[in-house]
Design a protein around this motif. Structure first.
Motif, PDB file in Angstrom:
ATOM      1  N   GLN A 179       0.879  -1.099  -0.165  1.00  0.00           N
ATOM      2  CA  GLN A 179      -0.060  -0.164  -0.132  1.00  0.00           C
ATOM      3  C   GLN A 179       0.954   1.261  -0.036  1.00  0.00           C
ATOM      4  O   GLN A 179       0.374   2.230  -0.885  1.00  0.00           O
ATOM      5  CB  GLN A 179      -0.954   0.045   1.342  1.00  0.00           C
ATOM      6  N   TRP A 180       1.930   1.276   0.757  1.00  0.00           N
ATOM      7  CA  TRP A 180       2.827   2.245   0.752  1.00  0.00           C
ATOM      8  C   TRP A 180       3.496   2.529  -0.580  1.00  0.00           C
ATOM      9  O   TRP A 180       3.282   3.857  -1.101  1.00  0.00           O
ATOM     10  CB  TRP A 180       4.014   2.272   1.845  1.00  0.00           C
ATOM     11  N   LEU A 181       3.898   1.511  -1.287  1.00  0.00           N
ATOM     12  CA  LEU A 181       4.518   1.587  -2.601  1.00  0.00           C
ATOM     13  C   LEU A 181       3.492   2.190  -3.630  1.00  0.00           C
ATOM     14  O   LEU A 181       3.897   3.049  -4.267  1.00  0.00           O
ATOM     15  CB  LEU A 181       4.981   0.403  -3.017  1.00  0.00           C
ATOM     16  N   TRP A 182       2.166   1.968  -3.670  1.00  0.00           N
ATOM     17  CA  TRP A 182       1.278   2.530  -4.501  1.00  0.00           C
ATOM     18  C   TRP A 182       1.098   3.787  -4.225  1.00  0.00           C
ATOM     19  O   TRP A 182       0.704   4.610  -5.167  1.00  0.00           O
ATOM     20  CB  TRP A 182      -0.068   1.626  -4.171  1.00  0.00           C
ATOM     21  N   GLU A 183       0.917   4.354  -3.041  1.00  0.00           N
ATOM     22  CA  GLU A 183       0.475   5.586  -2.511  1.00  0.00           C
ATOM     23  C   GLU A 183       1.771   6.435  -3.096  1.00  0.00           C
ATOM     24  O   GLU A 183       1.675   7.629  -3.569  1.00  0.00           O
ATOM     25  CB  GLU A 183       0.342   5.629  -1.017  1.00  0.00           C
ATOM     26  N   HIS A 184       2.928   6.076  -2.653  1.00  0.00           N
ATOM     27  CA  HIS A 184       4.095   6.766  -3.467  1.00  0.00           C
ATOM     28  C   HIS A 184       4.180   6.860  -4.891  1.00  0.00           C
ATOM     29  O   HIS A 184       4.623   7.818  -5.488  1.00  0.00           O
ATOM     30  CB  HIS A 184       5.354   5.716  -3.094  1.00  0.00           C
ATOM     31  N   TYR A 185       3.813   5.912  -5.540  1.00  0.00           N
ATOM     32  CA  TYR A 185       3.560   5.933  -7.036  1.00  0.00           C
ATOM     33  C   TYR A 185       2.665   7.061  -7.680  1.00  0.00           C
ATOM     34  O   TYR A 185       2.808   7.783  -8.416  1.00  0.00           O
ATOM     35  CB  TYR A 185       3.177   4.456  -7.727  1.00  0.00           C
ATOM     36  N   LEU A 186       1.655   7.043  -6.993  1.00  0.00           N
ATOM     37  CA  LEU A 186       0.400   8.065  -7.145  1.00  0.00           C
ATOM     38  C   LEU A 186       0.814   9.725  -6.791  1.00  0.00           C
ATOM     39  O   LEU A 186       0.366  10.464  -7.468  1.00  0.00           O
ATOM     40  CB  LEU A 186      -0.574   7.774  -6.463  1.00  0.00           C
ATOM     41  N   SER A 187       1.658   9.583  -5.825  1.00  0.00           N
ATOM     42  CA  SER A 187       2.170  11.111  -5.431  1.00  0.00           C
ATOM     43  C   SER A 187       3.756  11.429  -5.750  1.00  0.00           C
ATOM     44  O   SER A 187       4.139  12.205  -5.030  1.00  0.00           O
ATOM     45  CB  SER A 187       1.859  10.967  -3.822  1.00  0.00           C
ATOM     46  N   ARG A 188       4.075  10.698  -6.676  1.00  0.00           N
ATOM     47  CA  ARG A 188       5.444  10.669  -6.944  1.00  0.00           C
ATOM     48  C   ARG A 188       6.175  12.288  -6.976  1.00  0.00           C
ATOM     49  O   ARG A 188       5.605  12.729  -7.960  1.00  0.00           O
ATOM     50  CB  ARG A 188       6.077   9.782  -7.983  1.00  0.00           C
ATOM     51  N   GLY A 189       6.849  12.788  -6.283  1.00  0.00           N
ATOM     52  CA  GLY A 189       7.474  13.996  -6.141  1.00  0.00           C
ATOM     53  C   GLY A 189       6.532  15.180  -5.936  1.00  0.00           C
ATOM     54  O   GLY A 189       7.041  16.371  -5.840  1.00  0.00           O
ATOM     55  N   ALA A 190       5.452  14.636  -5.639  1.00  0.00           N
ATOM     56  CA  ALA A 190       4.252  15.637  -5.053  1.00  0.00           C
ATOM     57  C   ALA A 190       4.209  15.731  -3.612  1.00  0.00           C
ATOM     58  O   ALA A 190       4.850  15.145  -2.787  1.00  0.00           O
ATOM     59  CB  ALA A 190       2.985  15.293  -5.531  1.00  0.00           C
ATOM     60  N   ALA A 191       3.193  16.899  -3.028  1.00  0.00           N
ATOM     61  CA  ALA A 191       3.148  17.075  -1.560  1.00  0.00           C
ATOM     62  C   ALA A 191       2.722  16.060  -0.658  1.00  0.00           C
ATOM     63  O   ALA A 191       3.276  15.927   0.204  1.00  0.00           O
ATOM     64  CB  ALA A 191       2.407  18.337  -1.658  1.00  0.00           C
ATOM     65  N   GLY A 192       2.092  15.126  -1.235  1.00  0.00           N
ATOM     66  CA  GLY A 192       1.535  13.848  -0.333  1.00  0.00           C
ATOM     67  C   GLY A 192       2.318  12.641  -0.305  1.00  0.00           C
ATOM     68  O   GLY A 192       2.070  11.790  -0.116  1.00  0.00           O
ATOM     69  N   ASP A 193       3.593  12.713  -1.193  1.00  0.00           N
ATOM     70  CA  ASP A 193       4.642  11.496  -1.136  1.00  0.00           C
ATOM     71  C   ASP A 193       4.947  11.054   0.248  1.00  0.00           C
ATOM     72  O   ASP A 193       5.367  11.970   0.815  1.00  0.00           O
ATOM     73  CB  ASP A 193       5.760  11.991  -1.959  1.00  0.00           C
ATOM     74  N   PRO A 194       4.835   9.793   0.496  1.00  0.00           N
ATOM     75  CA  PRO A 194       4.878   9.445   2.010  1.00  0.00           C
ATOM     76  C   PRO A 194       6.311   9.501   2.176  1.00  0.00           C
ATOM     77  O   PRO A 194       7.076   9.092   1.351  1.00  0.00           O
ATOM     78  CB  PRO A 194       4.264   8.180   2.168  1.00  0.00           C
ATOM     79  N   VAL A 195       6.648   9.491   3.470  1.00  0.00           N
ATOM     80  CA  VAL A 195       8.081   9.435   3.860  1.00  0.00           C
ATOM     81  C   VAL A 195       8.576   7.734   3.696  1.00  0.00           C
ATOM     82  O   VAL A 195       7.797   7.172   3.699  1.00  0.00           O
ATOM     83  CB  VAL A 195       8.455   9.960   5.328  1.00  0.00           C
ATOM     84  N   ALA A 196       9.833   7.585   3.842  1.00  0.00           N
ATOM     85  CA  ALA A 196       9.960   6.300   3.496  1.00  0.00           C
ATOM     86  C   ALA A 196      10.061   5.587   4.716  1.00  0.00           C
ATOM     87  O   ALA A 196      10.082   5.923   5.960  1.00  0.00           O
ATOM     88  CB  ALA A 196      11.817   6.123   3.204  1.00  0.00           C
ATOM     89  N   PRO A 197       9.657   4.152   4.690  1.00  0.00           N
ATOM     90  CA  PRO A 197       9.269   3.280   5.758  1.00  0.00           C
ATOM     91  C   PRO A 197      10.665   2.750   6.259  1.00  0.00           C
ATOM     92  O   PRO A 197      10.866   1.492   6.193  1.00  0.00           O
ATOM     93  CB  PRO A 197       8.313   2.337   5.304  1.00  0.00           C
ATOM     94  N   THR A 198      11.609   3.412   6.515  1.00  0.00           N
ATOM     95  CA  THR A 198      12.921   2.867   6.936  1.00  0.00           C
ATOM     96  C   THR A 198      12.973   2.523   8.510  1.00  0.00           C
ATOM     97  O   THR A 198      13.759   1.971   8.879  1.00  0.00           O
ATOM     98  CB  THR A 198      13.956   3.872   6.566  1.00  0.00           C
ATOM     99  N   ARG A 199      12.185   3.353   9.427  1.00  0.00           N
ATOM    100  CA  ARG A 199      12.164   2.858  10.758  1.00  0.00           C
ATOM    101  C   ARG A 199      11.399   1.899  11.269  1.00  0.00           C
ATOM    102  O   ARG A 199      10.347   1.419  10.567  1.00  0.00           O
ATOM    103  CB  ARG A 199      11.304   4.341  11.538  1.00  0.00           C
ATOM    104  N   VAL A 200      11.839   1.000  12.122  1.00  0.00           N
ATOM    105  CA  VAL A 200      11.156  -0.326  12.614  1.00  0.00           C
ATOM    106  C   VAL A 200      10.092   0.107  12.982  1.00  0.00           C
ATOM    107  O   VAL A 200       9.751   0.803  13.894  1.00  0.00           O
ATOM    108  CB  VAL A 200      12.064  -0.867  13.318  1.00  0.00           C
ATOM    109  N   GLY A 201       8.854  -0.461  12.436  1.00  0.00           N
ATOM    110  CA  GLY A 201       7.484  -0.191  12.995  1.00  0.00           C
ATOM    111  C   GLY A 201       6.695   0.668  12.401  1.00  0.00           C
ATOM    112  O   GLY A 201       5.566   1.173  12.604  1.00  0.00           O
ATOM    113  N   ALA A 202       7.528   1.438  11.314  1.00  0.00           N
ATOM    114  CA  ALA A 202       6.868   2.761  10.531  1.00  0.00           C
ATOM    115  C   ALA A 202       5.641   1.837   9.838  1.00  0.00           C
ATOM    116  O   ALA A 202       4.515   2.597   9.567  1.00  0.00           O
ATOM    117  CB  ALA A 202       7.886   3.065   9.648  1.00  0.00           C
ATOM    118  N   LEU A 203       5.595   0.699   9.467  1.00  0.00           N
ATOM    119  CA  LEU A 203       4.473   0.240   8.657  1.00  0.00           C
ATOM    120  C   LEU A 203       4.042  -0.895   9.471  1.00  0.00           C
ATOM    121  O   LEU A 203       4.999  -1.938  10.056  1.00  0.00           O
ATOM    122  CB  LEU A 203       4.790  -0.463   7.311  1.00  0.00           C
TER     123      LEU A 203
END
Length: 840
Positions: A179-203
Motif C-alpha cells: 500500500q505504501w508503494l502504491w501511494e508513493h507511485y500516485l504521489s511521486r514527487g508531489a506534496a503527498g509523497d509518503p516518507v520512507a518506511p525505514t524506521r522499524v514499526g513504521a509500517l
C-alpha cells in the motif's frame, strides 16, 4: 482518463507474499545495498560478482526496484538517541530537539531497494488460453489457501534466495509496504509523497491493503483545455480524487540504446547513479529481468548464423550495402557466441529499465527529464520517453504487474557478466547505524544524515577512535571540538590538549559545566607519576617518562640505577612516593661505594630538571584527577619537538632540554588519560590530541595510541588525533588500528596525495579525487579568500566498515553550542550558524 483497475494487480497479501488477479504469486524483499562510493576497484569487482550471482539465479519476471523517498525524520532522531539516557543528559536532549528542526529544513532523501520475485501460481492448471478467455484474470481467495500452499510458496522463495547468496541480506517486507508503494507511485514527487518506511514499526503488519483510486492522464490532456489534437508531451498527470489539489506530473524514461563499444567497469557502466541529485523531483527506477542459459543461447546463435548464411548466399551477386551489413552482423554474432563458449557460467539477460521522474508541476518534471537526457549523453546512452507507452511503463514498477507489450518493445539483451556491471543495488552511505548526526552525505545527492556512534561503537565490537587531517583553517579543530561536545552532552568525559596560543579549547570549555583548565607552565596540579598512579605501576610509568627526559638508556649505569630504585622492591625499601623523594634518595646514595658513581650521574641529571618542572617535583600541588566532565590541558608555553626531530636520530639526540621536558609532560598527560579512561568506570572517555606526532612518534605516545585503539572498545574509550601530514604522523597504531578517518581541505599536492592514500583511495584509479580535495573541498573564494558559510565543513570520510565517501560537517544544532566551538577568544562574527541551509 478513468482509473484502470488492471494497473493495480494485487488481489490479496499475506506478509511479503502478493497474490495477483492473474493468479501470479510474488515474494518481495528489502535489499541491503552493497557499499560502493569511492572504494577500490578490487572491492567494486566483488560487488559486481555479487550482482552476477544475483542475476544468474533470478527467475524470469523478477523486478528490481530503487525507490527514492523523503527520509523519515523520526527515524533520524531515534537513531540519535539510541543507547542514550535522555533523563540524565539534558544537554543532548536539547541537541536532539534542535536537530529535529534542522533535519526538517534539510529534507534529506533516501533510496529503498526492493526485489520482487515470482514464486508460483494460485491456479497452475489453468492454461494461458483459459486466462485469455476469462479476460486475463482469475478470482484469488487468499483466505482459502491452505497453510501447506503458503509454506510451498515460502519454500520456493527460500530456495531462490539460497542460490542468490546472502550478500544482499534480503528481508521480507511487511504487508503494508504494498500500500505504501502504491501511494508513493500516485504521489511521486508531489506534496503527498509518503516518507520512507525505514524506521522499524513504521509500517504495520496488516494482512490487507486499501489501494487508492486515481486518474492517470497520459499527455496531461486535462491541462490543455479543449484542444482537439492529442498532446505529444511524454508526461502522465496523476490525480487522486481526494487530493485533486496536489497532482503529480510523471514521465517514464527508458534507455533507447547503450554504447556500441560497451561500457567499461568500473566507472562507465553504473548508469543508475546518474539519476541522483536532482532537486524538486523524485526519481525511481525499476528493472524487469528474464534470463536464458548459455546452452539455449548457443543453440539460438547457431540458428541465427544459419539464417545469415542463407541471406548472404541469396545476395552473393548483389552489389549493395546489404552485403556489408550482413557481414557485420555475422561478425558480431560470432563474437557474442564466443563469449558464451568461453564463459560456461554465463547466461543471457533480457531486461527492461524504467526511470520514473515525478514532480509537483509539469515544468519541474520536464526540466528534470531534460537534465537526465543531457547527463546520459555523456555516457553515450540515449534516453527516450516513448509516447503512448507511458502508462504501460509506469505500471512496470508495480510488483506483480502483468506483462505488457511495452516491456518487450524496450528490452535489451546482454550477457549476465555485462549486466552485473550495472551494479544497481549499491549505496554511497557512510557513517554508523546510530549515534549523533555529525553531517550530511554529499556523495549520493540525497543529503542523508551521517551518524557517528562514537559511544555505541563498543557495543558493536568496533573501535570508536578517529583521526583527522587537513590544512590550517580547514576545520580540523572545529571537528574535534564537535565530537568532544557530543561526548560530553551524551554523558561522557574528555581530555583535550590545547596547543593554541589563543586558548580555543579553554574558550570552548568555558561553555561546559564542571570543566577544568590546566596550564602546565603555571601548574595548579601535579603530573608526578609516582603520586598519580597506583603504586604497582607508578614506578614503571615514571621510568617511561624520566629515562627519555634524562637521555638515559635503561641498561646504562644511571639508567639501571633509576630502574632499580623505581622497581616495586626499591620503592618499598627506600619509601619513594614522589619524584622529590627519588631525588632525595639518589643524593643520599652518592656516597655508597657500590652505586655511588651511577647515582651521582643520576642525581646531576635530575637536578637539571627539578627546578624547571614544578609540575613534576612540587609535592604541595594536588595530583591530576580526571573525574571532571571536561579537562583542558594547555601546553602552548611548552617547547615541543617537531615531527622531523622526533623521527631523525641525530636530531633527537641533540634535542634541547626544554623540548625534552615538553615531550615528557605531553606524554604524561596521555598516560594519565589512558589510566583514567581505560578503566571500567562506566563512563565514556575521549582523549583529544591536535598534535598527532607527539602521540605517534614517541615510544610512550605510540603505546598510548595503541592502547586506546586496541582496547578502547572494551572500556568505553577512544582517542581523537589531528595532523597536517598523515604520511608522517599517522604511523603504527594510528594508521592500522584507527578505523574512522576524516580528510578536510588540503591544497598542497603532496599532502593531499598523502591524505587520500591514508584514507584508502587508490589515486591511480581515481586521480580526479586529488583535484576535488585540493580545489573543490571548502574552497576559499573572493578577494578575502574566505570559505562561504554553505561550503564550510566539506570533507572525505572513511567509516568503521571501510566505506569511503564525501560529506559535510554541520556542527551542533544548538546555537549556543555552535557559537562555543565555532569561535575563538578575541574574534567576533566567526561563529558558525548551525541552521544554515545545506542546499544553498
Amino acid at each position: 482518463m478513468a482509473f484502470d483497475r488492471d494497473l493495480q494487480p494485487t488481489a490479496a497479501i499475506r506478509g511479503n507474499l502478493q497474490f495477483t488477479h492473474a493468479g501470479l504469486v510474488t515474494a518481495t524483499y528489502f535489499v541491503d545495498p552493497l557499499g560502493y562510493g569511492l572504494r577500490k576497484a578490487s572491492d567494486k569487482h566483488d560487488v559486481k560478482m555479487a550482482h552476477h550471482s544475483l542475476i544468474s539465479n533470478l527467475p524470469d519476471g523478477s523486478l528490481l526496484l530503487g525507490i527514492q523517498a523523503r527520509h523519515n525524520t523520526i527515524d533520524v532522531l531515534s537513531k540519535m538517541v539510541e543507547g542514550v539516557d535522555l533523563d540524565t543528559c539534558d544537554d543532548y536532549a536539547a541537541e536532539v530537539v534542535a536537530a529535529y528542526e534542522r533535519v526538517c529544513a534539510i529534507a534529506p532523501q533516501t533510496r529503498i531497494f526492493l526485489l520482487s520475485i515470482p514464486v508460483g501460481s494460485t491456479n497452475p492448471t489453468m492454461s494461458a488460453i483459459a486466462r485469455l478467455w476469462r479476460g486475463g484474470t482469475t478470482t484469488t481467495d487468499a483466505a482459502a489457501l491452505s497453510r501447506a500452499e503458503l509454506e510451498g510458496f515460502e519454500q520456493t522463495a527460500a530456495e531462490i534466495l539460497s542460490r542468490i547468496g546472502g550478500d544482499f541480506d534480503p528481508v521480507p517486507v511487511p504487508a503494508a509496504l504494498f500500500q505504501w508503494l502504491w501511494e508513493h507511485y500516485l504521489s511521486r514527487g508531489a506534496a503527498g509523497d509518503p516518507v520512507a518506511p525505514t524506521r522499524v514499526g513504521a509500517l504495520d503488519d496488516a494482512t490487507a491493503a486499501v489501494f487508492r483510486s486515481a486518474a492517470l492522464d497520459e499527455g496531461a490532456q486535462a491541462d490543455q483545455g479543449r484542444r482537439l489534437r492529442p498532446s505529444f508531451v511524454p508526461v502522465i498527470k496523476v490525480v487522486q480524487p481526494d487530493f485533486e489539489f496536489r497532482p503529480s506530473y510523471q514521465s517514464m524514461l527508458t534507455p533507447h540504446s547503450f554504447p556500441y563499444a560497451g561500457m567499461t567497469f568500473p566507472g562507465g557502466s553504473e548508469f543508475l547513479t546518474v539519476i541522483d541529485g536532482l532537486p524538486d523531483v523524485t526519481v525511481d527506477w525499476g528493472i524487469r529481468v528474464s534470463t536464458r542459459s548459455a546452452d539455449a543461447v548457443l543453440k539460438s546463435n547457431e540458428t541465427n548464423l544459419r539464417r545469415l548464411g542463407e541471406q548472404m548466399d541469396q545476395r552473393d551477386q548483389e552489389v549493395s550495402f546489404a552485403q556489408n551489413t550482413l557481414l557485420s552482423k555475422a561478425q558480431m554474432l560470432g563474437e557474442y557466441n564466443q563469449h558464451f563458449e568461453v564463459n560456461g557460467g554465463e547466461s543471457e539477460v533480457s531486461f527492461t529499465t524504467v526511470i520514473a521522474v515525478g514532480g509537483a508541476s509539469r515544468e519541474q518534471t520536464m526540466d528534470a527529464v531534460n537534465t537526465l537526457k543531457r547527463r546520459y549523453k555523456r555516457f553515450q546512452i540515449e534516453l527516450t520517453a516513448p509516447l503512448g507507452a507511458q502508462v504501460d511503463l509506469w505500471s512496470m514498477l508495480i510488483p506483480g504487474s502483468a506483462p505488457r507489450r511495452a516491456y518487450d518493445d524496450f528490452a535489451h539483451i546482454v550477457p549476465s557478466d555485462m549486466w552485473s556491471g550495472f551494479v544497481p543495488f549499491t549505496t554511497s552511505q557512510i557513517g554508523d547505524d546510530s549515534g549523533p548526526v555529525i553531517g550530511v552525505n554529499l556523495m549520493s545527492g540525497h543529503f542523508e544524515p551521517i551518524h557517528f556512534g562514537i559511544m555505541e561503537a563498543a557495543l558493536h565490537d568496533l573501535s570508536a577512535s578517529f583521526a583527522v587531517t587537513g590544512e590550517l583553517g580547514s576545520g580540523k579543530s572545529y571537528f574535534l571540538k564537535l565530537i568532544a561536545a557530543l561526548v560530553h552532552d551524551m554523558g561522557g568525559q574528555f581530555l583535550a590538549i590545547d596547543r593554541s596560543q589563543v586558548g580555543e579549547w579553554e574558550h570552548f570549555a568555558s561553555a561546559i559545566d564542571d570543566a577544568v583548565v590546566i596550564d602546565l607552565a603555571n601548574p595548579i596540579v601535579s603530573l608526578d607519576p609516582l603520586r598519580m598512579f597506583d603504586p604497582r605501576i607508578a614506578g614503571e610509568r615514571a621510568l617511561d617518562s624520566i629515562l627519555p627526559l634524562l637521555d638515559l638508556s635503561p641498561t646504562s649505569g644511571a639508567g639501571a640505577a633509576a630502574s632499580a630504585l623505581l622497581s616495586p622492591r626499591g620503592v618499598a625499601e627506600y619509601g619513594i612516593t614522589s619524584m622529590l623523594d627519588l631525588i632525595t634518595v639518589v643524593r643520599k646514595l652518592r656516597d655508597d661505594p657500590a652505586v655511588g658513581a651511577d647515582c651521582a650521574d643520576l642525581a646531576a641529571r635530575l637536578g637539571t630538571v627539578a627546578d624547571r618542572m614544578p609540575v613534576l617535583f612540587d609535592p604541595r600541588l594536588p595530583t591530576l584527577r580526571l573525574d571532571a566532565a571536561a579537562t583542558v590541558v594547555r601546553t602552548h608555553q611548552l617547547a615541543l619537538p617537531t615531527a622531523e626531530e622526533l623521527t631523525t636520530p641525530h636530531l633527537y639526540s641533540r634535542l634541547p632540554l626544554t623540548k625534552r621536558l615538553g615531550t615528557a609532560l605531553y606524554e604524561l598527560v596521555g598516560v594519565a588519560a589512558r589510566e583514567a579512561f581505560l578503566a571500567d568506570n562506566g563512563r565514556f572517555g575521549l582523549l583529544v590530541g591536535d598534535e598527532a606526532h607527539h602521540f605517534t612518534q614517541t615510544q610512550v605516545g605510540a603505546a598510548v595510541t595503541s592502547d586506546f585503539s586496541r582496547d578502547g572498545r572494551k572500556h568505553l574509550a577512544a582517542i581523537g588525533l589531528a595532523s597536517h601530514d598523515p604520511a608522517t604522523d599517522f604511523q603504527g597504531a594510528a594508521h592500522n588500528l584507527i578505523p574512522n578517518r576524516f580528510v578536510f581541505r588540503q591544497r598542497d599536492e603532496t599532502l593531499a596525495r598523502n591524505s587520500l592514500e591514508w584514507l584508502g583511495v587508490d589515486l591511480t584509479e581515481a586521480p580526479f579525487l586529488l583535484q576535488i580535495l585540493r580545489e573543490d573541498t571548502s574552497p576559499p573564494v573572493g578577494a578575502g579568500r574566505q570559505v562561504p558559510e554553505e561550503r564550510r565543513g566539506e570533507m572525505f570520510m572513511r567509516d568503521a566498515l571501510n566505506r569511503i565517501g564525501r560529506g559535510k560537517v554541520l556542527g551542533p544544532a544548538r546555537a549556543d553550542r555552535a557559537a562555543a566551538i565555532g569561535s575563538t577568544p578575541g574574534s567576533t562574527g566567526r561563529a558558525v550558524v548551525a541552521q544554515r541551509q545545506v542546499r544553498s
